[in-house]
Design an enzyme around this catalytic site. Structure first.
Site, PDB file in Angstrom:
ATOM      1  CG  ASP A   7     -62.984  19.997  46.338  1.00  0.00           C
ATOM      2  OD1 ASP A   7     -62.561  21.124  46.638  1.00  0.00           O
ATOM      3  OD2 ASP A   7     -64.046  19.516  46.792  1.00  0.00           O
ATOM      4  CD  GLU A  69     -62.326  24.811  45.684  1.00  0.00           C
ATOM      5  OE1 GLU A  69     -62.651  25.246  46.804  1.00  0.00           O
ATOM      6  OE2 GLU A  69     -63.025  24.019  45.027  1.00  0.00           O
ATOM      7  CG  ASP A 141     -65.933  16.139  48.867  1.00  0.00           C
ATOM      8  OD1 ASP A 141     -65.806  17.349  49.090  1.00  0.00           O
ATOM      9  OD2 ASP A 141     -66.405  15.336  49.682  1.00  0.00           O
TER      10      ASP A 141
END
Length: 182
Positions: A7, A69, A141
């Site tokens: 991420d 992502e 996260d």
């Protein structure tokens, strides 16, 4: 198969590592790579911290694949550009480690993990905890990164079979080594 989820963020990048054995998922590790110890004006140094951190994670956990992502466009274009550079440092580190990289949107990850594409952070954290039978909630996260790894575990093989069936396997456009998944 061992999957690393990333991420990306310029201040904090989450990572999560899971093992996939058939349909069974097992937690391996998760955490964050932080650049908050550096001044905001030190962009090249912050990108190097991210690059080196991802390389260290890949070296330590030896994943077979990675998922990252996809950047969304913020209201603030400068923030989007900075996030894109952080994401680029992460992807470069993964590819330079020889990993195939798949990409998923936050909506796709939330849909795969929670069943609802507009789920809140705490819902993602709780579902990741349940799916991986963790004793507590991972940080936001790390939870998103674990969610990206879970998404790839669920969707990656299906997408590869679909691409092969449709004659799309092996196309090089818009792909990082093993392919863009979305």
């Amino acid at each position: 198969m061992r999957i690393l989820g990333i991420d990306p963020g310029l201040r904090t990048t989450g990572f999560g590592v899971i093992d996939l054995d058939g349909a069974a998922l097992a937690y391996v590790a998760s955490g964050t790579i932080s650049t908050t110890h550096l001044d905001k004006g030190q962009l090249p140094e912050r990108l190097k911290v991210l690059f080196d951190g991802i390389r260290e994670v890949t070296s330590r956990y030896q994943p077979d694949a990675a998922s990252v992502e996809i950047v969304f466009v913020n209201v603030n274009p400068q923030s989007t550009l900075l996030l894109g550079q952080a994401r680029g440092a992460c992807i470069t580190a993964l590819v330079s480690s020889g990993l195939p990289v798949a990409e998923y949107t936050a909506l796709q990850m939330k849909q795969a993990v929670v069943g609802y594409g507009r789920a809140q952070k705490n819902q993602v954290q709780e579902m990741v905890r349940r799916l991986l039978t963790l004793p507590g909630l991972p940080g936001p996260d790390a939870a998103d990164a674990l969610g990206l790894a879970i998404t790839h575990a669920h969707a990656g093989a299906a997408l590869a079979r679909l691409a092969k069936a449709n004659g799309l396997a092996g196309l090089g456009s818009g792909k990082y080594r093993a392919g863009r998944s979305r």
